[in-house]
Design an enzyme around this catalytic site. Structure first.
Site, PDB file in Angstrom:
ATOM      1  N   LYS A  51       0.819  -1.188   0.000  1.00 11.62           N
ATOM      2  CA  LYS A  51       0.000   0.000   0.000  1.00 11.62           C
ATOM      3  C   LYS A  51       0.861   1.249   0.000  1.00 11.62           C
ATOM      4  O   LYS A  51       0.404   2.346  -0.299  1.00 11.62           O
ATOM      5  CB  LYS A  51      -0.869   0.020   1.262  1.00 11.62           C
ATOM      6  N   ASP A 108       7.690   2.596  -2.735  1.00  6.09           N
ATOM      7  CA  ASP A 108       7.923   3.576  -1.682  1.00  6.09           C
ATOM      8  C   ASP A 108       9.383   3.568  -1.241  1.00  6.09           C
ATOM      9  O   ASP A 108      10.032   4.596  -1.177  1.00  6.09           O
ATOM     10  CB  ASP A 108       6.977   3.332  -0.490  1.00  6.09           C
ATOM     11  N   ASP A 111      14.807  -1.398   0.487  1.00  2.00           N
ATOM     12  CA  ASP A 111      15.648  -1.619   1.662  1.00  2.00           C
ATOM     13  C   ASP A 111      16.667  -2.706   1.316  1.00  2.00           C
ATOM     14  O   ASP A 111      17.728  -2.402   0.770  1.00  2.00           O
ATOM     15  CB  ASP A 111      14.701  -2.010   2.818  1.00  2.00           C
ATOM     16  N   LYS A 139      17.717   2.795   0.755  1.00  2.00           N
ATOM     17  CA  LYS A 139      18.686   2.714   1.866  1.00  2.00           C
ATOM     18  C   LYS A 139      19.884   1.927   1.349  1.00  2.00           C
ATOM     19  O   LYS A 139      19.908   0.703   1.452  1.00  2.00           O
ATOM     20  CB  LYS A 139      18.067   1.953   3.046  1.00  2.00           C
ATOM     21  N   VAL A 161      11.872   4.115   8.672  1.00  2.00           N
ATOM     22  CA  VAL A 161      11.143   5.376   8.490  1.00  2.00           C
ATOM     23  C   VAL A 161       9.656   5.153   8.234  1.00  2.00           C
ATOM     24  O   VAL A 161       9.246   4.096   7.733  1.00  2.00           O
ATOM     25  CB  VAL A 161      11.746   6.223   7.343  1.00  2.00           C
ATOM     26  N   ASP A 167       4.650   2.718   6.601  1.00  2.00           N
ATOM     27  CA  ASP A 167       4.013   2.404   7.878  1.00  2.00           C
ATOM     28  C   ASP A 167       4.930   1.649   8.828  1.00  2.00           C
ATOM     29  O   ASP A 167       5.933   1.068   8.416  1.00  2.00           O
ATOM     30  CB  ASP A 167       2.787   1.527   7.635  1.00  2.00           C
ATOM     31  N   ARG A 173       1.012   6.145   8.049  1.00  2.00           N
ATOM     32  CA  ARG A 173       1.068   6.377   6.604  1.00  2.00           C
ATOM     33  C   ARG A 173       0.651   7.802   6.236  1.00  2.00           C
ATOM     34  O   ARG A 173       1.049   8.343   5.219  1.00  2.00           O
ATOM     35  CB  ARG A 173       0.124   5.414   5.871  1.00  2.00           C
TER      36      ARG A 173
END
Ligand code: IMP
Ligand code: MG
Length: 190
Positions: A51, A108, A111, A139, A161, A167, A173
């Site tokens: 999401k 979004d 990582d 990251k 974060v 989230d 969010r």
């Protein structure tokens, strides 16, 4: 109407702001212009990963000036609350075929890169004309797999974060900025 400058309170548990709202908006507009230039004369199939990418994608798309289509995938990545494992399950697939299309994966945050690696392999198998990635945040220090990410919003240090779609256990969010989670809370969550 007079312009109002609103101070937005940082909720408890949320620490240092890493990317301010105005920085997000400026960079998202820049990325939109870049995409509009790069895809000139073509049609873009923008695929958001639910999401978290919804907020970024909705803003980004309004700065893209080539014809574009919107679709979503939802995946669940097994792992702890703050670490993905790379074992990914598709919860919602695309509504349409991407064969011969110019596809942009909108994420979004990247990582470890494990989720994105899975998605790229999966989508490449569907024979798109092109497949690129646009990630709001990366990251770099955490990457387990070397992946080409054509469009990057911001590189951030290795902190967990939240905000602007991101989230922690489905919360935060709605924050209009990106902020780090307090270390003690992150420890408890992991
Ligand atoms: P990866 O597979 O380790 O690259 O993780 C990718 C997914 O984990 C992202 O799409 C996010 O949904 C989530 N994630 C990774 N880091 C963070 C973070 O710092 N905050 C919120 N979600 C994150
Ligand atoms: Mg995600």
């Amino acid at each position: 109407m007079p312009e109002q400058i609103q101070e937005i309170a940082v909720p408890p548990g949320v620490g240092e702001v890493m990317v301010e709202e105005h920085e997000l908006q400026r960079r998202v507009a820049e990325l939109g212009s870049e995409l509009s230039r790069d895809y000139e004369g073509r049609e873009l199939f923008m695929m958001g990963v639910l999401k978290g990418a919804v907020f970024f994608l909705a803003d980004l798309m309004r700065h893209v000036h080539v014809p574009c289509e919107l679709d979503f995938m939802a995946v669940s990545s097994y792992g702890s609350l703050t670490d993905s494992s790379g074992v990914v399950r598709i919860l919602k697939d695309l509504d349409s075929s991407i064969e011969g299309r110019d596809v942009l994966i909108v994420e979004d945050i990247v990582d470890s890169g494990l989720t994105l690696n899975y998605l790229q392999r999966n989508l490449r198998g569907r024979n798109p004309r092109s497949l690129e990635v646009c990630a709001l945040l990366v990251k770099p220090g955490r990457r387990k797999i070397d992946l080409p990410i054509r469009y990057v919003g911001f590189e951030i240090p290795n902190r967990y974060v939240v905000g602007y779609g991101l989230d922690l256990d489905q919360r935060y969010r709605n924050l209009p900025y990106v902020a780090a989670i307090d270390e003690h809370l992150q420890g408890r969550a992991a």
